[in-house]
Design an enzyme around this catalytic site. Structure first.
Site, PDB file in Angstrom:
ATOM      1  N   GLU A  19       0.813  -1.224   0.000  1.00 59.07           N
ATOM      2  CA  GLU A  19       0.000   0.000   0.000  1.00 59.07           C
ATOM      3  C   GLU A  19       0.850   1.278   0.000  1.00 59.07           C
ATOM      4  O   GLU A  19       0.342   2.362   0.325  1.00 59.07           O
ATOM      5  CB  GLU A  19      -0.946  -0.024   1.204  1.00 59.07           C
ATOM      6  CG  GLU A  19      -1.995  -1.106   1.068  1.00 59.07           C
ATOM      7  CD  GLU A  19      -2.819  -1.268   2.329  1.00 59.07           C
ATOM      8  OE1 GLU A  19      -3.825  -0.574   2.461  1.00 59.07           O
ATOM      9  OE2 GLU A  19      -2.429  -2.073   3.189  1.00 59.07           O
ATOM     10  N   SER A 145      -6.349  -3.093   1.556  1.00 56.81           N
ATOM     11  CA  SER A 145      -6.713  -2.525   0.253  1.00 56.81           C
ATOM     12  C   SER A 145      -7.221  -3.572  -0.733  1.00 56.81           C
ATOM     13  O   SER A 145      -7.021  -3.458  -1.935  1.00 56.81           O
ATOM     14  CB  SER A 145      -5.522  -1.802  -0.379  1.00 56.81           C
ATOM     15  OG  SER A 145      -5.271  -0.613   0.315  1.00 56.81           O
ATOM     16  N   TYR A 215      -9.184   3.220  -5.178  1.00 59.24           N
ATOM     17  CA  TYR A 215      -8.275   4.352  -5.350  1.00 59.24           C
ATOM     18  C   TYR A 215      -8.407   5.083  -6.674  1.00 59.24           C
ATOM     19  O   TYR A 215      -7.619   5.972  -6.951  1.00 59.24           O
ATOM     20  CB  TYR A 215      -6.825   3.907  -5.098  1.00 59.24           C
ATOM     21  CG  TYR A 215      -6.695   3.390  -3.697  1.00 59.24           C
ATOM     22  CD1 TYR A 215      -6.876   4.263  -2.621  1.00 59.24           C
ATOM     23  CD2 TYR A 215      -6.484   2.056  -3.421  1.00 59.24           C
ATOM     24  CE1 TYR A 215      -6.816   3.809  -1.314  1.00 59.24           C
ATOM     25  CE2 TYR A 215      -6.427   1.587  -2.124  1.00 59.24           C
ATOM     26  CZ  TYR A 215      -6.598   2.473  -1.082  1.00 59.24           C
ATOM     27  OH  TYR A 215      -6.560   2.022   0.210  1.00 59.24           O
ATOM     28  N   ARG A 254     -11.202   2.424  11.412  1.00 56.86           N
ATOM     29  CA  ARG A 254     -12.371   2.324  10.519  1.00 56.86           C
ATOM     30  C   ARG A 254     -12.763   0.861  10.379  1.00 56.86           C
ATOM     31  O   ARG A 254     -11.924   0.023  10.065  1.00 56.86           O
ATOM     32  CB  ARG A 254     -12.043   2.902   9.143  1.00 56.86           C
ATOM     33  CG  ARG A 254     -13.274   3.322   8.352  1.00 56.86           C
ATOM     34  CD  ARG A 254     -12.956   3.513   6.879  1.00 56.86           C
ATOM     35  NE  ARG A 254     -12.776   2.241   6.250  1.00 56.86           N
ATOM     36  CZ  ARG A 254     -11.749   1.918   5.461  1.00 56.86           C
ATOM     37  NH1 ARG A 254     -10.794   2.777   5.195  1.00 56.86           N
ATOM     38  NH2 ARG A 254     -11.667   0.715   4.942  1.00 56.86           N
ATOM     39  N   ASP A 256     -14.903  -2.108   8.596  1.00 56.10           N
ATOM     40  CA  ASP A 256     -15.560  -2.473   7.330  1.00 56.10           C
ATOM     41  C   ASP A 256     -16.590  -3.567   7.579  1.00 56.10           C
ATOM     42  O   ASP A 256     -16.311  -4.536   8.303  1.00 56.10           O
ATOM     43  CB  ASP A 256     -14.524  -2.989   6.323  1.00 56.10           C
ATOM     44  CG  ASP A 256     -13.588  -1.899   5.839  1.00 56.10           C
ATOM     45  OD1 ASP A 256     -13.900  -0.714   6.022  1.00 56.10           O
ATOM     46  OD2 ASP A 256     -12.531  -2.252   5.258  1.00 56.10           O
ATOM     47  N   GLU A 272     -13.395  -6.361   9.207  1.00 58.97           N
ATOM     48  CA  GLU A 272     -12.065  -6.039   9.733  1.00 58.97           C
ATOM     49  C   GLU A 272     -12.087  -4.653  10.356  1.00 58.97           C
ATOM     50  O   GLU A 272     -12.968  -3.842  10.069  1.00 58.97           O
ATOM     51  CB  GLU A 272     -11.024  -6.056   8.610  1.00 58.97           C
ATOM     52  CG  GLU A 272     -11.314  -5.028   7.530  1.00 58.97           C
ATOM     53  CD  GLU A 272     -10.086  -4.623   6.731  1.00 58.97           C
ATOM     54  OE1 GLU A 272      -8.955  -4.955   7.127  1.00 58.97           O
ATOM     55  OE2 GLU A 272     -10.254  -3.928   5.713  1.00 58.97           O
ATOM     56  N   ASN A 274      -9.592  -1.418  10.539  1.00 53.33           N
ATOM     57  CA  ASN A 274      -8.375  -0.805  10.004  1.00 53.33           C
ATOM     58  C   ASN A 274      -7.843   0.188  11.031  1.00 53.33           C
ATOM     59  O   ASN A 274      -8.521   1.156  11.363  1.00 53.33           O
ATOM     60  CB  ASN A 274      -8.694  -0.049   8.710  1.00 53.33           C
ATOM     61  CG  ASN A 274      -9.240  -0.980   7.635  1.00 53.33           C
ATOM     62  OD1 ASN A 274      -8.491  -1.750   7.059  1.00 53.33           O
ATOM     63  ND2 ASN A 274     -10.545  -0.930   7.402  1.00 53.33           N
ATOM     64  N   GLY A 278      -7.115   4.981   5.502  1.00 54.94           N
ATOM     65  CA  GLY A 278      -6.624   5.922   4.498  1.00 54.94           C
ATOM     66  C   GLY A 278      -6.926   7.373   4.848  1.00 54.94           C
ATOM     67  O   GLY A 278      -7.962   7.690   5.427  1.00 54.94           O
TER      68      GLY A 278
HETATM   69  N1  LIG Z   1     -16.701 -12.567   3.685  1.00 59.27           N
HETATM   70  C1  LIG Z   1     -16.868 -11.683   2.694  1.00 59.27           C
HETATM   71  N2  LIG Z   1     -18.030 -11.645   1.990  1.00 59.27           N
HETATM   72  C2  LIG Z   1     -18.194 -10.772   0.969  1.00 59.27           C
HETATM   73  N3  LIG Z   1     -17.259  -9.911   0.556  1.00 59.27           N
HETATM   74  C3  LIG Z   1     -16.078  -9.897   1.210  1.00 59.27           C
HETATM   75  C4  LIG Z   1     -15.819 -10.774   2.317  1.00 59.27           C
HETATM   76  N4  LIG Z   1     -14.567 -10.542   2.750  1.00 59.27           N
HETATM   77  C5  LIG Z   1     -14.057  -9.565   1.966  1.00 59.27           C
HETATM   78  N5  LIG Z   1     -14.956  -9.168   1.036  1.00 59.27           N
HETATM   79  C6  LIG Z   1     -14.773  -8.135   0.007  1.00 59.27           C
HETATM   80  O1  LIG Z   1     -13.386  -7.812  -0.095  1.00 59.27           O
HETATM   81  C7  LIG Z   1     -13.133  -6.469   0.335  1.00 59.27           C
HETATM   82  C8  LIG Z   1     -11.848  -6.416   1.142  1.00 59.27           C
HETATM   83  O2  LIG Z   1     -11.955  -7.240   2.288  1.00 59.27           O
HETATM   84  P1  LIG Z   1     -11.521  -6.773   3.744  1.00 59.27           P
HETATM   85  O3  LIG Z   1     -11.782  -7.930   4.665  1.00 59.27           O
HETATM   86  O4  LIG Z   1     -12.163  -5.483   4.111  1.00 59.27           O
HETATM   87  O5  LIG Z   1      -9.951  -6.642   3.582  1.00 59.27           O
HETATM   88  P2  LIG Z   1      -8.980  -5.441   3.113  1.00 59.27           P
HETATM   89  O6  LIG Z   1      -9.807  -4.199   2.963  1.00 59.27           O
HETATM   90  O7  LIG Z   1      -7.990  -5.379   4.226  1.00 59.27           O
HETATM   91  O8  LIG Z   1      -8.378  -5.929   1.846  1.00 59.27           O
HETATM   92  C9  LIG Z   1     -14.345  -6.096   1.163  1.00 59.27           C
HETATM   93  O9  LIG Z   1     -14.495  -4.702   1.186  1.00 59.27           O
HETATM   94  C10 LIG Z   1     -15.460  -6.848   0.438  1.00 59.27           C
HETATM   95  O10 LIG Z   1     -15.867  -6.173  -0.747  1.00 59.27           O
HETATM   96 MG   LIG Z   2     -11.346  -3.534   4.149  1.00 59.57          MG
END
Ligand SMILES: Nc1ncnc2c1ncn2[C@@H]1O[C@H](COP(=O)(O)OP(=O)(O)O)[C@@H](O)[C@H]1O
Ligand SMILES: [Mg+2]
Length: 321
Positions: A19, A145, A215, A254, A256, A272, A274, A278
């Site tokens: 990142e 990301s 981004y 933040r 998610d 998750e 964060n 950002g």
């Molecule tokens: N269990 C899940 N079901 C549906 N979509 C998911 C799931 N896990 C991740 N995603 C998708 O992937 C994106 C990134 O996952 P995330 O766990 O937030 O990790 P990071 O943002 O650290 O890469 C999420 O914003 C979502 O769109």
């Molecule tokens: Mg995320």
């Protein structure tokens, strides 16, 4: 808003995580905002000599604008602890847990925070059989990301079982986190200090919320405040604030979420937390703050003020003990 004295701030950015480009944009945004507010700024693009650079700068406070590993994972925080520096955002232990999506579940689920099930799998196993019923998500345990996130569909988009030749995160990582795919909508909530800010819905124009969607201006629509029922908005804020406190986050974080809108509040899952969200001009925390009347330099100063407050409290405790 408390007025800050003029400070010397080292803005730590860049580094060598996946990142890096995002962090450089965050860091430059933060540095210019601080200069605009009259603070003295030393910009540090983190290299292996970062301890030396920080020691030379001897700032009043470090603004940590790093994202990913290293920077969000506790290593840089531990180094700054040893150096006796005051820095923004979460400390060592919190960072180690929050950067790891599996450790985060282990820390939060026992406290009733709803997160998707699933498990960590050895990549080699994937070529033999699916770890979960399809559709499911595979993602690295500690990247951000959306780097390396793959959705394995019921139709067998990567082969059935997954083919080692298909392009995906299994080529890069020995272990992946497999989670049930939560259908529905994408929500996020920032916490600043002891307050949850707002709920934003992210509507990607690509297939899902991937790196480019995050981004590239215009690729994701941000709806802030999100057009969701009041009980869902309140649940996002409650969960984000509880998760922030349970993990011991500092300054800002933040959270998610995915929300399966066919299941009401039962369909809301935290993905998750964060700890180094950002701070680019497109970023979500600045946007939520702006809706609450706090412009970007206000937010940057508020994050600094949190770090100084925590440092003063720690010093007072040490003095008393
Ligand atoms: N269990 C899940 N079901 C549906 N979509 C998911 C799931 N896990 C991740 N995603 C998708 O992937 C994106 C990134 O996952 P995330 O766990 O937030 O990790 P990071 O943002 O650290 O890469 C999420 O914003 C979502 O769109
Ligand atoms: Mg995320």
């Amino acid at each position: 808003m408390t007025a800050l004295p003029r400070l010397h701030v080292a803005v730590l950015m860049g580094g060598w995580s996946s990142e890096r480009p995002v962090s450089l944009t965050s860091g430059e945004g933060v540095a210019s905002a601080l200069e605009q507010r009259g603070h003295r700024v030393t910009r540090i693009d983190m290299g292996r000599d970062v301890a030396l650079r920080l020691a030379e700068a001897a700032p009043d406070v470090v603004f940590n604008a790093l994202h990913g590993t290293p920077g969000e994972d506790g290593t840089v925080q531990g180094m700054m602890d040893l150096m006796g520096l005051t820095y923004t955002h979460s400390g060592l232990a919190t960072s180690v847990i929050a950067i790891d999506k599996e450790l985060t579940k282990q820390a939060l689920v026992p406290h009733g925070i709803p997160m998707p099930g699933g498990r960590v799998v050895k990549t080699a196993e994937l070529y033999e059989r699916d770890p979960l019923a399809r559709p499911y998500v595979l993602k690295p345990v500690n990247e951000g990301s959306s780097v390396g996130v793959a959705i394995v569909t019921a139709e067998g988009n990567y082969g059935d079982p997954i083919s080692p030749q298909a392009r995906g995160p299994w080529q890069e990582f020995d272990e992946l986190l497999a989670e049930p795919f939560i259908r529905g909508r994408e929500l996020t909530t920032a916490v600043l200090g002891d307050r949850a800010l707002m709920v934003t819905e992210l509507i990607p124009k690509t297939a899902f919320y991937d790196f480019d969607a995050k981004y590239t201006d215009g690729l994701t629509e941000h709806v802030c405040p999100a057009d969701v029922p009041e009980d869902i908005a309140q649940a996002c804020k409650d969960i984000a604030l509880r998760a922030h406190k349970l993990l011991g986050c500092k300054g800002t974080s933040r959270s998610d979420f995915r929300w399966d809108d066919e299941r009401g509040v039962e369909g809301l899952f935290l993905l998750e937390v964060n700890t180094q969200p950002g701070m680019t001009p497109l970023s979500l925390v600045p946007e939520q703050a702006r809706h609450l009347g706090m412009d970007y330099p206000d937010l940057v100063e508020a994050i600094l003020a949190e770090a100084l407050k925590d440092a003063a409290a720690a010093k007072a405790k040490k003095g008393a003990g």
